[in-house]
Write an enzyme that holds these catalytic residues in place. Structure first.
Site, PDB file in Angstrom:
ATOM      1  N   ASP A 192      -1.415  -1.333   5.609  1.00 34.86           N
ATOM      2  CA  ASP A 192      -1.678  -0.611   7.264  1.00 34.86           C
ATOM      3  C   ASP A 192      -3.247  -0.314   7.039  1.00 34.86           C
ATOM      4  OD1 ASP A 192      -2.046   2.799   7.127  1.00 34.86           O
ATOM      5  OD2 ASP A 192      -2.121   1.492   5.755  1.00 34.86           O
TER       6      ASP A 192
ATOM      7  N   ASP B 129       0.065   5.332   0.827  1.00 36.20           N
ATOM      8  CA  ASP B 129      -0.011   6.036   1.916  1.00 36.20           C
ATOM      9  C   ASP B 129      -0.010   4.990   3.887  1.00 36.20           C
ATOM     10  OD1 ASP B 129      -0.711   9.167   1.094  1.00 36.20           O
ATOM     11  OD2 ASP B 129      -1.950   7.311  -0.650  1.00 36.20           O
TER      12      ASP B 129
ATOM     13  N   ASP C  72       0.692  -1.243  -0.081  1.00 37.92           N
ATOM     14  CA  ASP C  72       0.291  -0.072  -0.008  1.00 37.92           C
ATOM     15  C   ASP C  72       0.605   0.737  -0.300  1.00 37.92           C
ATOM     16  OD1 ASP C  72      -2.286   1.332   0.044  1.00 37.92           O
ATOM     17  OD2 ASP C  72      -1.487   1.447   2.213  1.00 37.92           O
TER      18      ASP C  72
END
Length: 225
Positions: free
Chosen positions: A174, A17, A15
């Protein structure tokens, strides 16, 4: 959690960000500027950071306590996107250890790529401004395919661009939707605990195959030469 060693892995997908880059300062500045222009009190970055992983929805809720069902939401979202587009590389940085991790993956013969829900409108300027993305073998944005995470299609598209079976890639993210997408795509999944997790987040419910509290810990999950 007992950490496995994933065997036969040839690529690591991330991922963006909250996993590779800390974009919270630019996202927070964009939405906080909207507050200030409306005569509202400026809020600290610490207020916005836990909401960063939820994109415009999370940032607008943090700034204005507004949800997508509100009649003003779409106009505020468009304004937020315009504000963010004007500052998206001013304060954004790679998380500590990220560039070292990516260099070690490449030197170890593994490829890496990005699968994000961020639209190409924002992904392209960021990846062009940050030199370490030059070694990425694939960058899949939120509008690259017809679906966004937690749908598996963006991850499957990344695997296709790498000419690899999905099972030979791992996905690191995250947010719970990252883990759901990875599992649906048939990839081993890794939860990044150092990103934008709020205090109330229970990562153990996500079903990730492994967890890391820093980027370099990803290496311990892999068989490298």
């Amino acid at each position: 959690m007992t950490q496995p060693v994933f065997r036969g892995i040839r690529a690591v997908l991330f991922d963006l960000d909250g996993t590779l880059i800390d974009s919270a300062p630019d996202l927070g500045a964009a939405v906080d500027g909207m507050r200030v222009r409306r005569g509202m009190t400026s809020l600290p970055l610490a207020h916005y950071r836990p909401h960063t992983g939820s994109g415009a929805r999370g940032m607008l809720r943090a700034a204005f306590d507004i949800t997508p069902e509100h009649e003003d939401y779409l106009a505020l979202k468009d304004e937020f996107f315009s504000e963010y587009e004007g500052c998206l590389t001013q304060r954004t940085r790679a998380f500590d250890e990220v560039t070292d991790l990516l260099s070690l993956l490449v030197s170890g013969g593994l490829r890496w790529g990005v699968v994000t829900n961020k639209s190409q409108r924002f992904t392209t300027p960021i990846t062009q401004a940050m030199g370490f993305f030059n070694t990425a073998s694939a960058v899949i944005s939120g509008d690259t395919t017809a679906h966004a995470k937690p749908h598996p299609e963006p991850l499957l598209e990344a695997a296709r661009r790498l000419s690899l079976p999905a099972g030979q890639c791992i996905y690191v993210g995250d947010d719970e939707r990252d883990i759901r997408a990875g599992r649906a795509a048939g990839m081993p999944t890794v939860a990044a605990l150092y990103g934008y997790l709020g205090a109330e987040t229970d990562v153990s419910t996500w079903g990730a195959d492994a967890e890391v509290s820093s980027p370099l810990q990803v290496l311990k999950l892999l068989e490298l030469p």
